[in-house]
Design an enzyme around this catalytic site. Structure first.
Site, PDB file in Angstrom:
ATOM      1  N   MET A 152      32.351  55.701 -35.153  1.00 36.61           N
ATOM      2  CA  MET A 152      33.510  54.808 -35.216  1.00 36.61           C
ATOM      3  C   MET A 152      34.777  55.644 -35.059  1.00 36.61           C
ATOM      4  SD  MET A 152      33.979  51.604 -35.625  1.00 36.61           S
ATOM      5  CE  MET A 152      35.296  50.473 -35.987  1.00 36.61           C
ATOM      6  N   ARG A 154      37.994  56.362 -31.910  1.00 34.52           N
ATOM      7  CA  ARG A 154      38.951  55.502 -31.192  1.00 34.52           C
ATOM      8  C   ARG A 154      38.230  54.461 -30.339  1.00 34.52           C
ATOM      9  NH1 ARG A 154      40.881  60.661 -29.974  1.00 34.52           N
ATOM     10  NH2 ARG A 154      42.902  61.208 -30.862  1.00 34.52           N
ATOM     11  N   ARG A 235      26.762  60.058 -24.760  1.00 33.97           N
ATOM     12  CA  ARG A 235      26.214  61.100 -23.900  1.00 33.97           C
ATOM     13  C   ARG A 235      24.709  60.894 -23.839  1.00 33.97           C
ATOM     14  NH1 ARG A 235      30.518  61.626 -22.016  1.00 33.97           N
ATOM     15  NH2 ARG A 235      31.861  63.473 -21.962  1.00 33.97           N
ATOM     16  N   GLU A 264      22.386  63.966 -15.781  1.00 29.87           N
ATOM     17  CA  GLU A 264      23.130  63.104 -14.861  1.00 29.87           C
ATOM     18  C   GLU A 264      23.321  63.829 -13.546  1.00 29.87           C
ATOM     19  OE1 GLU A 264      26.754  61.587 -16.517  1.00 29.87           O
ATOM     20  OE2 GLU A 264      25.746  60.864 -18.307  1.00 29.87           O
ATOM     21  N   HIS A 283      27.649  56.494 -15.142  1.00 27.55           N
ATOM     22  CA  HIS A 283      28.729  57.039 -15.992  1.00 27.55           C
ATOM     23  C   HIS A 283      30.091  56.435 -15.603  1.00 27.55           C
ATOM     24  CE1 HIS A 283      29.811  60.774 -18.589  1.00 27.55           C
ATOM     25  NE2 HIS A 283      30.767  59.884 -18.676  1.00 27.55           N
TER      26      HIS A 283
END
Ligand code: DGY
Length: 318
Positions: A152, A154, A235, A264, A283
């Site tokens: 939790m 921004r 991530r 990725e 992404h």
């Protein structure tokens, strides 16, 4: 002589112009990851990176003139920041500016997974919609469901605000409880296990650290509802991909939307790509032109300050 900088990806025009005004700019135009032994590293004063490529201690050591690494993004787990600090190299990132856009993307992916938006659109594009059928693509209600936010900060805060607009009950888990946010938003702190057990939707917003590596694995999936939908926009390695595959295949949870994968891009033979209850995106978290331009502009400010030996406006070292 202008300082030499290297960008590992092209960057929005406004930020490029700021950099070109003061630097000799070189841009990596291929889709390959910058190799650790890249010949351009030794001559560089500044490096501008994105979240997908490792910036290792070896790379930093091979660039003795390097003054600053400016990352276009908030997460900097791909950069060996301690090696940079040890060599006197400043490291900057772009916090805050992408929180609302990333929260929008979280919600878009949550809704897409809940309501089958991607396969339903493909169904029409493939010209398979031949009659109105009330019994296709039944989804899950989002309104009045329980959302569990793990991490939790921004972005999580912005996701909670959006969830309240859908009349959701919001649980959150964070190492340090935020009673001020509970009071301001009417959200509820829950233990990690209670959040896993009670949530219909779980969204991940933790940074990538040793502690969050495979935070969600076999045991955690077993605690979730069989109807649960997981959204990972943090991530890739925060979720154990083998355990996720098993959980989706065996119906331990209903669906997943993954904005991030490990690695990725996801390899084309990854078993997750064989599942129709996994939605995988490339992404896209902060990917609007406005936000990517704001991020790049912040990165340019960091870069130019670092090249002059000034404190970075947005330093990862605080
Ligand atoms: C971030 O800011 O860390 C994002 O993942 C970059 O797109």
């Amino acid at each position: 002589m202008k300082p030499k900088i290297f960008l590992t990806r092209p960057i929005p025009e406004k930020a490029l112009a700021m950099m070109e005004a003061e630097c000799e700019v070189d841009i990596w135009h291929t889709s390959e990851i910058l190799p650790p032994t890249a010949e351009r590293l030794p001559g560089l004063d500044g490096l501008v990176t994105y979240s997908h490529e490792p910036v290792t201690a070896e790379m930093i050591a091979s660039a003795p003139n390097l003054k600053v690494i400016s990352n276009v993004g908030v997460g900097y787990n791909h950069i060996d920041a301690e090696a940079a600090r040890a060599q006197g190299v400043a490291v900057g990132n772009t916090p805050g500016v992408l929180s609302e856009t990333t929260a929008d993307t979280t919600f878009a992916q949550l809704l897409a997974a809940a309501r089958h938006l991607v396969p339903a659109s493909i169904f029409v594009q493939e010209k398979r919609w031949t009659c109105y059928d009330p019994n296709i693509f039944h989804g899950f209600d989002v309104h009045h469901a329980t959302l569990g936010i793990i991490g939790m900060g921004r972005i999580g805060y912005e996701v909670a605000k959006r969830a309240l607009g859908f009349d959701m009950r919001v649980l959150y888990y964070k190492r340090t409880r935020r009673e001020d946010w509970e009071a301001a938003l009417g959200i509820e702190y829950a233990s990690f296990d209670r959040l896993l057990e009670e949530s219909d939707f779980i969204t991940l917003h933790v940074p990538m650290t040793e502690e969050t590596h495979h935070l969600i694995g076999k045991e955690e999936f077993q605690k979730m509802k069989p109807t649960a939908i997981l959204v990972n926009i943090a991530r890739g390695p925060v979720v154990d991909p083998a355990a996720l595959y098993e959980a989706l295949k065996n119906g331990e949870i209903a669906r997943a939307a993954l904005d991030v994968t490990d690695p990725e891009p996801i390899p084309m033979d990854d078993p997750l790509l064989t599942l129709d209850n996994a939605l995988i995106f490339p992404h896209l978290g902060s990917s609007t032109l406005q936000t990517r331009t704001r991020m790049a502009t912040m990165a340019a400010e960091n870069l130019l300050a670092g090249l002059k030996g000034e404190p970075l406006p947005y330093s990862v070292f605080g």
